[in-house]
Design an enzyme around this catalytic site. Structure first.
Site, PDB file in Angstrom:
ATOM      1  CG  ASP A  11      40.275  35.730 100.277  1.00  0.00           C
ATOM      2  OD1 ASP A  11      40.413  35.913  99.052  1.00  0.00           O
ATOM      3  OD2 ASP A  11      41.223  35.470 101.044  1.00  0.00           O
ATOM      4  CG  ASP A  40      42.370  36.127  95.497  1.00  0.00           C
ATOM      5  OD1 ASP A  40      41.393  36.106  96.265  1.00  0.00           O
ATOM      6  OD2 ASP A  40      43.519  36.385  95.869  1.00  0.00           O
TER       7      ASP A  40
END
Length: 406
Positions: free
Chosen positions: A100, A286
């Site tokens: 992430d 992201d």
């Protein structure tokens, strides 16, 4: 001798690139919808309600309990689709994690975890690892749609062919709520800047750089559009890039704030008309969320332009029959246009025997010193090969080469 030297050089160069296969799965949101639980889940997992219910369970002063910081995360892990494998300890204990770029902490469930979420996931057994170092300090992370409380530790981390010693990570002992019960992954490996970290110590990639484990301070992502037929579903490369996975030169953009991988976006256009952030705005790259998000007012106008209608869960439906007639949505980054067709920005899901089409755009208000932030999640990143350069603090994009899907 020259040929031998060339062979050795090519082998050394190729071995410096570490490949981490990524799997693509149905998101938590899709699973909840399939079981008819999404509406109830969203009602009980609003950040304000979660704070009131669970804030007393976390160490006083936990900075991540601020609503402004956690609001984005309610969409993050609910829509995470790509994860890969790591191992911790000696001998190795395997875990699946979301890689992430929107966070900076590494955590996995502890064998001492008391939550329902831990029962269906692999646990870290500290007492079985000969390389484990006890820390004992507590930490709390608030994701909006899922909180966790744990203790800090250090141990040997392996990611594909790389071994990082004394890696700080969190052992989760308390995961209230239903988010992580539904998750297909065990934990999270954050790849953002250290400023995002709640767990003290070096984030994973910082530790790899400090121990000279990667040839270049660079990692890159390839995310596939499909999940079957034996094709490559996704790949994280540590230490560089793979030219076989993209076309043309890389378009580089400087990082504007070293927390998230934050860059400046020139504008957003619909069918060639510049409608949003015409004077430039900030965006987060992201990999931990599947959606593209932006300020509420902008996203509501964008939904109207693509003919999307709201649902009672806050999502927007699109008529599957009309996809070919929907407008292109173009993101301009560093002077380069990245146009998404409806096939790119519409998410198709089966609900029983009926196909439903959902807009890949979501309204999320994230305030920063530079103004409202957009999030370029997997809906965007599947169309490009993305490169994250810590050495020069920049993000690069190039058209992805989906060769196995043609």
């Amino acid at each position: 001798m020259r040929r031998l030297l060339l062979v050795v050089l090519l082998f050394w160069t190729s071995s410096a690139l570490v490949r981490v296969p990524l799997r693509r799965v149905r998101s938590i949101r899709a699973q909840l919808r399939a079981h008819g639980l999404l509406d109830q889940f969203l009602k009980h997992h609003r950040p304000d309600m979660f704070n009131r219910r669970y804030a007393q369970c976390f160490p006083p002063g936990t900075s991540s309990l601020r609503l402004g910081r956690s609001s984005e995360k309610i969409y993050n892990f609910m829509d995470a689709q790509y994860y890969g494998e790591i191992s911790l300890g000696t001998p190795e204990q395997n875990f699946s994690v979301v890689f992430d770029t929107g966070s900076a902490d590494l955590w996995v469930p502890s064998s001492y975890c008391v939550s329902q979420a831990c029962a269906s996931h692999r646990h870290f057994r500290a007492f079985e690892s000969t390389s484990f170092h006890h820390d004992g300090r507590m930490f709390g992370i608030h994701y909006g749609s899922g909180n966790l409380l744990g203790i800090m530790a250090r141990d040997t981390l392996k990611v594909a062919g790389l071994t990082a010693l004394n890696q700080e990570f969190g052992e989760s002992v308390y995961e209230p709520g239903a988010t992580f019960v539904m998750a297909r992954f065990d934990g999270v490996l954050g790849m953002g800047y250290p400023a995002l970290a709640e767990i003290l110590g070096n984030p994973v990639f910082d530790n790899m750089m400090a121990q000279n484990l990667v040839d270049e301070p660079v990692f890159s992502f390839y995310l596939s559009r499909k999940t079957s037929n034996g094709s490559l579903e996704g790949e994280l490369l540590l230490g560089g890039t793979d030219e076989a996975l993209y076309n043309g030169p890389i378009n580089w953009l400087p990082v504007t704030a070293k927390g998230y991988w934050q860059i400046e976006m020139d504008s957003v256009a619909v069918q060639g008309e510049r409608l949003f952030c015409p004077r430039g705005c900030q965006a987060i790259v992201d990999t931990g969320t599947s959606l593209i998000t932006g300020p509420t007012n902008d996203i509501l106008i964008l939904q109207q332009h693509i003919g999307a209608t709201p649902t009672n869960t806050g999502e927007f439906l699109v008529d599957c029959v009309r996809l070919s007639s929907l407008p292109h949505v173009t993101f301009v980054l560093g002077g380069t246009e990245y146009s998404l067709t409806a096939e790119h920005y519409v998410r198709k899901e089966m609900f029983g025997d009926r196909e439903m089409c959902f807009s890949g755009f979501q309204a999320v208000n994230i305030v920063s010193h530079e103004g409202p932030l957009w999030i370029l999640g997997d809906v965007f990143l599947r169309q490009v090969y993305s490169v994250f350069d810590r050495g020069q603090d920049r993000v690069g994009f190039a058209p992805a080469r989906h060769r196995t899907e043609q």
